[in-house]
Design a protein around this motif. Sequence first.
Motif, PDB file in Angstrom:
ATOM      1  N   LEU A 195      52.287  79.067  38.115  1.00  0.00           N
ATOM      2  CA  LEU A 195      51.799  78.307  36.967  1.00  0.00           C
ATOM      3  C   LEU A 195      50.676  79.087  36.286  1.00  0.00           C
ATOM      4  O   LEU A 195      49.696  79.475  36.932  1.00  0.00           O
ATOM      5  CB  LEU A 195      51.311  76.931  37.419  1.00  0.00           C
ATOM      6  CG  LEU A 195      50.955  75.942  36.302  1.00  0.00           C
ATOM      7  CD1 LEU A 195      51.369  74.526  36.689  1.00  0.00           C
ATOM      8  CD2 LEU A 195      49.458  75.962  36.015  1.00  0.00           C
ATOM      9  N   PHE A 261      54.367  69.486  38.582  1.00  0.00           N
ATOM     10  CA  PHE A 261      54.072  69.929  37.214  1.00  0.00           C
ATOM     11  C   PHE A 261      53.773  68.730  36.317  1.00  0.00           C
ATOM     12  O   PHE A 261      52.837  68.749  35.522  1.00  0.00           O
ATOM     13  CB  PHE A 261      55.254  70.728  36.656  1.00  0.00           C
ATOM     14  CG  PHE A 261      54.994  71.352  35.316  1.00  0.00           C
ATOM     15  CD1 PHE A 261      54.563  72.663  35.221  1.00  0.00           C
ATOM     16  CD2 PHE A 261      55.179  70.624  34.137  1.00  0.00           C
ATOM     17  CE1 PHE A 261      54.318  73.238  33.975  1.00  0.00           C
ATOM     18  CE2 PHE A 261      54.934  71.190  32.902  1.00  0.00           C
ATOM     19  CZ  PHE A 261      54.503  72.498  32.817  1.00  0.00           C
ATOM     20  N   ALA A 287      55.247  77.227  33.676  1.00  0.00           N
ATOM     21  CA  ALA A 287      55.545  77.438  35.090  1.00  0.00           C
ATOM     22  C   ALA A 287      56.943  77.998  35.287  1.00  0.00           C
ATOM     23  O   ALA A 287      57.863  77.717  34.507  1.00  0.00           O
ATOM     24  CB  ALA A 287      55.408  76.129  35.865  1.00  0.00           C
ATOM     25  N   GLN A 320      58.639  82.772  35.330  1.00  0.00           N
ATOM     26  CA  GLN A 320      57.488  82.211  34.594  1.00  0.00           C
ATOM     27  C   GLN A 320      57.180  83.023  33.341  1.00  0.00           C
ATOM     28  O   GLN A 320      56.837  82.479  32.285  1.00  0.00           O
ATOM     29  CB  GLN A 320      56.277  82.157  35.526  1.00  0.00           C
ATOM     30  CG  GLN A 320      55.034  81.507  34.927  1.00  0.00           C
ATOM     31  CD  GLN A 320      54.091  82.547  34.365  1.00  0.00           C
ATOM     32  OE1 GLN A 320      53.892  82.615  33.160  1.00  0.00           O
ATOM     33  NE2 GLN A 320      53.526  83.367  35.217  1.00  0.00           N
ATOM     34  N   ALA A 330      58.523  74.716  31.470  1.00  0.00           N
ATOM     35  CA  ALA A 330      58.833  75.090  32.846  1.00  0.00           C
ATOM     36  C   ALA A 330      60.277  75.542  32.933  1.00  0.00           C
ATOM     37  O   ALA A 330      61.177  74.893  32.400  1.00  0.00           O
ATOM     38  CB  ALA A 330      58.591  73.924  33.798  1.00  0.00           C
TER      39      ALA A 330
END
Length: 372
Positions: A195, A261, A287, A320, A330
């Motif tokens: 992240l 998340f 992420a 990522q 994400a």
Amino acid sequence: MKLLYLGYMVHPKNIRRVKQILPFVAFWLIFSLVYSLIEYGIIGDLGHYPSTGNLYNFKGNLLFGVSVCLIVGLLQGCIEVLWLRKRFIHQPLWVKVVLKTIFYLLFISFFLILFSTLNSLINFTEGDINFAFEELEKFAGSFAFWSIVIYISVAIGMAILFSEMSQHLGDGVLYNFLFGKYHRPIHETRIFMFLDMKGSTSIAENIGHKRYFNLLKEYYADMTNAILETSGDIYQYVGDEIVVSWTKRDGLYKNNCIRCFEKIHYAIQQKKEIYGNHFGTVPEFKAGYHIGEVTTGEIGIIKKDIIYTGDILNTAARIQSQCNSYNAQALISENLLDELQKKEPIDCKQIGSLTLRGKKESIQLFSVVFKN
């Protein structure tokens, strides 16, 4: 299976608290047993304490000491984990250990006097309270009493130091070192989330590095509950990037890894006014997720650490890095999507693929669609 189900019935934060409290109970139990054995070795077959003349009974003292120490250990653990730790969170380690030791010593000395009086009433003075107080007065004025106080101080300090070191290294890390879980490398399947804060370089330039550092501290602190509530482990802080890991079982249970998340996003949004007022910006993040086999083990000579090695980490980091290209919050790999629980489906859409250097097959990427 029933035990496993029961473990999931209990909130992860409460499980963590219990794990943090139990070492205090263990410390006090060990110190109680050691003290009783040393005392017995010194006094032997004598029926009284040489320094005070008070009656001595090994079995009675052992049972009573263990019972008291279990109670005291539980009390110290609860006070430390549920209340006192928060009061000293910004203090240096030596200040925490010294001040907490003094606090607990006063607290426990009171209980030592109380339990010594009760012990005399129950085992030696046949309920004669005046005689019990006389025995207590002799005991409190003797070196034996102060040797116990010193011994208790050492026990308290050791328990606090162990607790602080465990908290500093991360939950479970100190235990893994202590019991040698990863002394020899093992293979395990884990889930990783990389992240990263969006636009961190420009934020640091705009607000200055000192304020940016304070922003990171606040940012990471606000993530903590979300990670704990979803049974995640913080593997690394790398500048503005945090790497969170789950065992396969914990990460897939109720899709914890993805819910983490969501919870982080919600926590930051709840404090967006505070971020805006203090730093002039509200952190946004992206992420990348992947699942796979890693080798886990201890490494290092001067500084030891427990690390994970395997393609999964490089792949998760690369996933990522694709978030900006696809304008996604994400991204998860097809490998992870196939493993996620279907009872609580995650809304995803296929968005592209990732070809890694040296790999023939590309990895299919899916963007997670979060509900606002």
